[in-house]
Motif scaffolding. Structure first.
Motif, PDB file in Angstrom:
ATOM      1  N   VAL A 118       0.841  -1.196   0.000  1.00 43.01           N
ATOM      2  CA  VAL A 118       0.000   0.000   0.000  1.00 43.01           C
ATOM      3  C   VAL A 118       0.880   1.252   0.000  1.00 43.01           C
ATOM      4  N   ASN A 119       0.473   2.254  -0.771  1.00 41.87           N
ATOM      5  CA  ASN A 119       1.171   3.537  -0.766  1.00 41.87           C
ATOM      6  C   ASN A 119       0.824   4.297   0.510  1.00 41.87           C
ATOM      7  N   THR A 120       1.834   4.865   1.150  1.00 42.39           N
ATOM      8  CA  THR A 120       1.605   5.631   2.381  1.00 42.39           C
ATOM      9  C   THR A 120       2.023   7.092   2.244  1.00 42.39           C
ATOM     10  N   GLY A 121       2.464   7.481   1.050  1.00 38.31           N
ATOM     11  CA  GLY A 121       2.827   8.883   0.867  1.00 38.31           C
ATOM     12  C   GLY A 121       3.494   9.140  -0.460  1.00 38.31           C
ATOM     13  N   ASP A 122       3.251  10.340  -1.022  1.00 40.56           N
ATOM     14  CA  ASP A 122       3.884  10.767  -2.273  1.00 40.56           C
ATOM     15  C   ASP A 122       3.839  12.290  -2.302  1.00 40.56           C
ATOM     16  N   TRP A 123       4.743  12.895  -1.530  1.00 41.41           N
ATOM     17  CA  TRP A 123       4.770  14.357  -1.489  1.00 41.41           C
ATOM     18  C   TRP A 123       6.154  14.833  -1.070  1.00 41.41           C
ATOM     19  N   GLU A 124       6.474  16.067  -1.457  1.00 39.39           N
ATOM     20  CA  GLU A 124       7.781  16.665  -1.173  1.00 39.39           C
ATOM     21  C   GLU A 124       8.912  15.738  -1.598  1.00 39.39           C
ATOM     22  N   ALA A 125       8.747  15.129  -2.784  1.00 39.07           N
ATOM     23  CA  ALA A 125       9.763  14.268  -3.394  1.00 39.07           C
ATOM     24  C   ALA A 125      10.134  13.066  -2.533  1.00 39.07           C
ATOM     25  N   THR A 126       9.189  12.612  -1.695  1.00 41.11           N
ATOM     26  CA  THR A 126       9.383  11.390  -0.926  1.00 41.11           C
ATOM     27  C   THR A 126       8.228  10.443  -1.227  1.00 41.11           C
TER      28      THR A 126
END
Length: 288
Positions: A118-126
Motif C-alpha cells: 500500500v502507498n503511504t505517501g507521495d509528497w515533497e519528493a518522498t
C-alpha cells in the motif's frame, strides 16, 4: 584594444544559450515510479519497484509496529503479522496532473509472504510504501538497471497450507466465491482473516470479486473456544442499510474450519447482540 572588444562582444553570446534554457531542461529529471510487481521466486517472495529517469538516490526499509501516512500522520491499515515501511527519497509516483504513474495505490497478492502493498505517501519528493507480511522474515533490498528497479526479496523458509477466503461474486450477487490462499499453520483461522481483509487480487477483482468491509478497517482479536469464533472489528462498522455485509464474509471464511460452528462479531466498542450461548451474532450496527 581590439582583443578586449572582441571578448566583450563574445561574452553575452556564450552565456545566452544556458541562460535561455527552461528550468525543466537544466534540472535533472526526478525518478518516477511506473510499476509495482510481486511474484514468487525460489525461496523468496520478490517485490519490484520500477522507475523511469533512473533510481531514487536514497532508499530506506525498516520493520515498524504500524504504518503512518506521510503528511497526515494517520495510521494506514494493512493486514499481516509484520509491516515493512519503504521510503524512496527524491522520487515521485505521480504525473503533473497528480495522477498515479504506477497504478493502484493498494494491491493484494496471493503469495506465501507478501499479503498486501500500500502507498503511504507521495509528497515533497518522498515516495513511501508499506508491505503487509505473513511473518517477520529476513529481507534484502538491492537495485537493478535496464530498466531501473528497486528489488526487495523476502525469505520464505516456512511451511504454508491452503485455506479459503470468501468474496462477493458480483456476477452472481449475493453469492460468495471461495479463493485459495496460503497461510502459516497452526493459526490457520487467523491467517484466513488476514487474507480476507486484504481483499481480492487484481485478477480476482477483474473477474468481479469484491470484499464488502462495511466500514471495518480490520480486526483487533480473534478467539475460538468451544466451536465459537469471536471476531473484534476495528473501524466504524455499519451496514448502511445493506442486507449483505462483512458478516457474510466472516461467517463463510471462519466456518470452513471444523473448530468453528458459530461466529460472533463485535464492533469496535466490544458489543454484539448475543454474546452468550451457541449461535451467530452481529453488532446492532450491521443490521439492515
Amino acid at each position: 584594444m581590439r582583443s578586449l572588444l572582441v571578448g566583450a562582444l563574445l561574452a553575452p553570446a556564450l552565456l545566452a544559450p544556458a541562460a535561455l534554457l527552461p528550468a525543466a531542461a537544466t534540472a535533472k529529471a526526478v525518478p518516477q515510479l511506473v510499476a509495482v510487481r510481486a511474484d514468487r521466486q525460489p525461496g523468496v517472495d520478490r517485490l519490484v519497484f520500477e522507475f523511469r529517469n533512473g533510481l531514487p538516490p536514497t532508499r530506506i526499509a525498516e520493520y515498524v509496529p504500524k504504518l503512518i501516512a506521510d503528511g497526515s500522520g494517520h495510521t494506514v491499515p494493512v493486514p499481516g503479522a509484520a509491516k515493512l515501511a519503504l521510503r524512496f527519497f527524491d522520487a515521485r509516483g505521480h504525473n503533473d496532473t497528480g495522477g498515479s504513474t504506477y497504478g493502484a495505490a493498494r494491491r493484494t497478492y496471493a503469495l506465501p509472504g507478501v499479503i498486501q502493498v500500500v502507498n503511504t505517501g507521495d509528497w515533497e519528493a518522498t515516495l513511501s510504501f508499506g508491505v503487509g507480511l505473513a511473518r517477520k522474515v529476513p529481507y534484502r533490498m538491492y537495485t537493478l538497471t535496464k530498466p531501473s528497479r528497486i528489488v526487495v526479496d523476502f525469505t520464505v523458509a516456512y511451511r504454508t497450507v491452503p485455506v479459503k477466503a470468501y468474496f462477493l461474486d458480483l456476477p452472481r450477487e449475493p453469492k460468495l466465491k471461495a479463493v485459495s490462499r496460503p497461510v502459516v499453520p497452526p493459526s490457520t483461522a487467523h491467517g484466513a482473516l488476514q487474507r480476507l481483509f486484504a481483499g481480492p487480487t487484481a485478477a480476482e477483482q477483474a473477474a468481479g470479486l469484491r470484499f464488502v468491509n462495511s466500514g471495518a478497517t480490520g480486526y483487533s482479536k480473534l478467539t475460538v473456544t468451544n466451536k465459537v469464533a469471536r471476531v473484534y472489528l476495528t473501524g466504524k462498522v455499519k451496514s448502511g442499510g445493506a442486507t449483505f455485509t462483512i458478516a457474510d464474509h466472516l461467517n463463510a471464511t471462519l466456518k470452513q474450519f471444523p473448530t468453528v460452528k458459530w461466529v460472533k462479531i463485535y464492533d469496535a466498542a466490544g458489543k454484539t447482540q448475543r454474546p452468550g450461548g451457541n449461535g451467530d451474532s452481529i453488532p446492532e450496527s450491521l443490521e439492515p
